[in-house]
Scaffold this motif. Structure first.
Motif, PDB file in Angstrom:
ATOM      1  N   UNK A  80       0.836  -1.204   0.000  1.00 46.27           N
ATOM      2  CA  UNK A  80       0.000   0.000   0.000  1.00 46.27           C
ATOM      3  C   UNK A  80       0.872   1.256   0.000  1.00 46.27           C
ATOM      4  N   UNK A  81       1.896   1.269   0.848  1.00 40.74           N
ATOM      5  CA  UNK A  81       2.778   2.439   0.916  1.00 40.74           C
ATOM      6  C   UNK A  81       3.474   2.651  -0.425  1.00 40.74           C
ATOM      7  N   UNK A  82       3.861   1.564  -1.062  1.00 39.06           N
ATOM      8  CA  UNK A  82       4.512   1.683  -2.372  1.00 39.06           C
ATOM      9  C   UNK A  82       3.542   2.276  -3.396  1.00 39.06           C
ATOM     10  N   UNK A  83       2.283   1.876  -3.345  1.00 34.62           N
ATOM     11  CA  UNK A  83       1.291   2.457  -4.273  1.00 34.62           C
ATOM     12  C   UNK A  83       1.056   3.931  -3.952  1.00 34.62           C
ATOM     13  N   UNK A  84       0.901   4.226  -2.651  1.00 39.47           N
ATOM     14  CA  UNK A  84       0.653   5.613  -2.272  1.00 39.47           C
ATOM     15  C   UNK A  84       1.826   6.505  -2.664  1.00 39.47           C
ATOM     16  N   UNK A  85       3.019   5.944  -2.671  1.00 36.52           N
ATOM     17  CA  UNK A  85       4.202   6.718  -3.032  1.00 36.52           C
ATOM     18  C   UNK A  85       4.175   7.119  -4.505  1.00 36.52           C
ATOM     19  N   UNK A  86       3.408   6.369  -5.287  1.00 36.97           N
ATOM     20  CA  UNK A  86       3.335   6.662  -6.723  1.00 36.97           C
ATOM     21  C   UNK A  86       2.115   7.501  -7.079  1.00 36.97           C
ATOM     22  N   UNK A  87       1.296   7.829  -6.075  1.00 34.46           N
ATOM     23  CA  UNK A  87       0.096   8.620  -6.327  1.00 34.46           C
ATOM     24  C   UNK A  87       0.235  10.010  -5.720  1.00 34.46           C
ATOM     25  N   UNK A  88      -0.574  10.907  -6.221  1.00 29.49           N
ATOM     26  CA  UNK A  88      -0.600  12.253  -5.654  1.00 29.49           C
ATOM     27  C   UNK A  88      -1.124  12.170  -4.229  1.00 29.49           C
ATOM     28  N   UNK A  92       7.571   9.071  -1.309  1.00 27.75           N
ATOM     29  CA  UNK A  92       8.127   8.760   0.008  1.00 27.75           C
ATOM     30  C   UNK A  92       9.076   7.575  -0.018  1.00 27.75           C
ATOM     31  N   UNK A  93       8.781   6.588  -0.862  1.00 23.79           N
ATOM     32  CA  UNK A  93       9.613   5.382  -0.885  1.00 23.79           C
ATOM     33  C   UNK A  93       9.898   4.996  -2.330  1.00 23.79           C
ATOM     34  N   UNK A  94      10.863   4.119  -2.503  1.00 29.27           N
ATOM     35  CA  UNK A  94      11.158   3.557  -3.827  1.00 29.27           C
ATOM     36  C   UNK A  94      10.595   2.147  -3.883  1.00 29.27           C
ATOM     37  N   UNK A  95       9.507   1.939  -4.641  1.00 35.12           N
ATOM     38  CA  UNK A  95       8.927   0.596  -4.713  1.00 35.12           C
ATOM     39  C   UNK A  95       9.957  -0.427  -5.162  1.00 35.12           C
ATOM     40  N   UNK A  96       9.960  -1.547  -4.479  1.00 35.96           N
ATOM     41  CA  UNK A  96      10.869  -2.632  -4.835  1.00 35.96           C
ATOM     42  C   UNK A  96      12.193  -2.604  -4.116  1.00 35.96           C
ATOM     43  N   UNK A  97      12.489  -1.499  -3.437  1.00 40.31           N
ATOM     44  CA  UNK A  97      13.740  -1.432  -2.691  1.00 40.31           C
ATOM     45  C   UNK A  97      13.662  -2.329  -1.444  1.00 40.31           C
ATOM     46  N   UNK A  98      14.779  -2.868  -1.002  1.00 38.52           N
ATOM     47  CA  UNK A  98      14.743  -3.716   0.196  1.00 38.52           C
ATOM     48  C   UNK A  98      14.221  -2.962   1.405  1.00 38.52           C
ATOM     49  N   UNK A  99      13.452  -3.655   2.213  1.00 36.94           N
ATOM     50  CA  UNK A  99      12.917  -3.093   3.449  1.00 36.94           C
ATOM     51  C   UNK A  99      13.358  -3.959   4.617  1.00 36.94           C
ATOM     52  N   UNK A 100      13.233  -3.383   5.805  1.00 35.76           N
ATOM     53  CA  UNK A 100      13.485  -4.157   7.033  1.00 35.76           C
ATOM     54  C   UNK A 100      12.155  -4.377   7.733  1.00 35.76           C
ATOM     55  N   UNK A 101      12.092  -5.431   8.516  1.00 35.45           N
ATOM     56  CA  UNK A 101      10.902  -5.653   9.331  1.00 35.45           C
ATOM     57  C   UNK A 101      11.338  -5.890  10.764  1.00 35.45           C
ATOM     58  N   UNK A 102      10.755  -5.108  11.674  1.00 40.99           N
ATOM     59  CA  UNK A 102      11.019  -5.238  13.103  1.00 40.99           C
ATOM     60  C   UNK A 102       9.740  -5.691  13.784  1.00 40.99           C
ATOM     61  N   UNK A 103       9.870  -6.546  14.762  1.00 46.19           N
ATOM     62  CA  UNK A 103       8.699  -6.945  15.526  1.00 46.19           C
ATOM     63  C   UNK A 103       9.050  -7.136  16.978  1.00 46.19           C
TER      64      UNK A 103
END
Lengths: 177, 291
Positions: free
Chosen positions: B125-133, B139-150
């Motif tokens: 969702x964040x990747x899609x929102x990053x490509x929309x107005x 905000x982000x580059x879709x497809x770039x590596x991400x980290x996950x913390x829990x």
């Protein structure tokens, strides 16, 4: 007329129509995540519903009686208009119900496969998505005066191919005449 | 109809400000960075027609708009069992101020285990929102590596997502361990496991055993004096009763913990050589580290 007050998480099912199969001709479901209304005409039913404002679905149900109405198979299918992330969905499912009735107490056990698919539009996973829940439910029904009142609970798992399994649960309260 | 249009839109700004930007802040690991931080909530669709709430804490300017300097690397966060996402805002604020965008799925009933793919859906969702107005455009580059913390139960769920979705390249287990059925030994990507020495909620033997199963570059840290509920704000009585007492000042203990977390993220998400060297050296104030 049967009304359902429903709270729960994470699953959609033509619950209103399954509830009406107890003895009603019409049904309503109010609550989260599911709200719907349904009507029966003999062994056919039609339900219009929405889940947490994610869209609007229209489903038809064919009820097949067996065992003098105590065991019942339902086939349901329909289409949905989704607007949270624009698209269409399709629904197809089976529900097997078993009912036991006494003078003051009724019980319905259910096994349901309310499957659905996202047809068009942007998918959350950027690929066609299929949702395959397997649900088991219990519903009690008490006669209080002229009303039937009873709790309902369903548990199950949701499989989305390519994703980890998710748990699903919902509880409800039925009120009807 | 207006409601429907609003639901269909990417988040619009500005966000709610958590921290003003300041060039006076160093942004060294364990310290807040120069960016402001703001949060916004939005909804996305999950599993065909479910609604999933998503909270995003992002680097911001003084008015709650997305800061210049993006796109920013993504850190997905999974809350602990029966702990609200909001209770981790101190950590999310810290990360956002250092230039990370934090995305947290809001799980039904506070139980991430109910839907272990929610973080992947939230990332999409964040990747899609990053490509929309909208507020998060660019905000982000879709497809770039991400980290996950829990944290706690959220770490076990994060491990599931880390194993099943390669967009999550890096895993951070905060007072947590992967479940036995999660095949973390089959993944050779970097991971961090960190736990407080005063934590009486989590089984330290299980944390250690879970860490030993990690097959890629890894780091184990024990924060001296930190307990389980020190990772989140406003603990309830039940959180405190089961836990050990803090042994030190909470702010100091959190700084010691985030120094390790920040270094891990800088090293892998930013490929920062100094941070990579720090991980290799394994010397962190207030933290006992083992490779």
């Amino acid at each position: 007329m049967i009304a359902l007050l429903l709270v729960g998480v994470a699953f959609a099912d033509p619950l209103a129509l399954r509830a009406t199969s107890l003895d009603g001709q019409a049904a309503g479901v109010l609550g989260l995540p599911l709200s719907s209304v349904g009507l029966w005409a003999e062994d056919w039913g039609l339900a219009v519903g929405s889940r947490e404002l994610t869209g609007l679905t229209v489903e038809g149900v064919r009820r097949m009686r067996r065992d003098a109405g105590q065991t019942e198979l339902q086939i349901h299918g329909g289409l949905g208009l989704l607007w949270l992330e624009p698209g269409l969905s399709g629904q197809l499912g089976l529900s097997l119900l078993r009912r036991e009735e006494s003078r003051h107490l009724g019980w319905t056990g259910s096994f349901s496969l309310p499957w659905s698919m996202r047809l068009l539009g942007a998918s959350p996973l950027d690929r066609p998505e299929v949702r395959l829940p397997v649900m088991v439910g219990n519903q009690l029904r008490f006669k209080i005066g002229e009303l039937h009142v009873g709790p309902l609970a369903e548990l199950g798992v949701v499989s989305v191919p390519g994703r980890p399994l998710s748990l699903a649960a919902q509880v409800g309260l039925t009120v009807g005449d | 109809m207006l409601l429907l249009l609003v639901l269909a839109c990417a988040p619009q700004g500005p966000g709610e400000l958590l921290l003003l930007p300041s060039s006076q802040r160093s942004g060294l690991p364990g310290e807040q960075g120069p960016y402001g931080a703001a949060w916004v909530r939005a909804s996305t669709t999950a599993r065909v027609d479910e609604r999933l709430g998503v909270e995003v804490v992002f680097p911001s300017d003084a008015d709650g708009w997305l800061a210049e300097g993006g796109p920013f690397p993504v850190v997905a966060f999974v809350q602990g069992g029966l702990v609200d996402v909001e209770q981790y805002r101190w950590l999310h604020t810290q990360l956002a101020s250092r230039g990370y965008l934090v995305v947290a799925a809001r799980h039904p009933g506070g139980l991430a285990m109910l839907a272990s793919d929610d973080s992947a859906i939230a990332l999409s969702a964040v990747e899609r929102w990053s490509e929309r107005e909208g507020l998060l455009q660019g905000a982000v580059s879709p497809g770039e590596p991400a980290a996950i913390l829990g944290h706690s139960l959220g770490g076990a769920v994060g491990a599931i997502e880390w194993v099943s979705d390669e967009r999550f390249q890096y895993l951070g287990l905060l007072a947590s361990f992967p479940a036995d059925f999660t095949p973390v030994e089959e993944v050779d990507r970097p991971a961090l496991s960190i736990v407080g020495s005063a934590d009486l909620v989590v089984d330290h033997a299980q944390v250690q055993a879970g860490y030993e199963r990690l097959a890629g570059p890894r780091l184990y840290g024990e924060v001296q004096g930190l307990n389980h509920h020190g990772w989140f704000d406003d603990p309830k009585a039940r959180d405190i009763e089961k836990d050990g007492p803090l042994k030190g000042d909470l702010e100091v203990l959190r700084a010691n913990a985030t120094r390790v977390v920040d270094t891990f993220l800088d090293a892998w998400l930013l490929q920062d050589q100094e941070a990579l060297n720090a991980l290799a050296t394994g010397e962190f104030e207030g933290v006992e580290v083992s490779p």
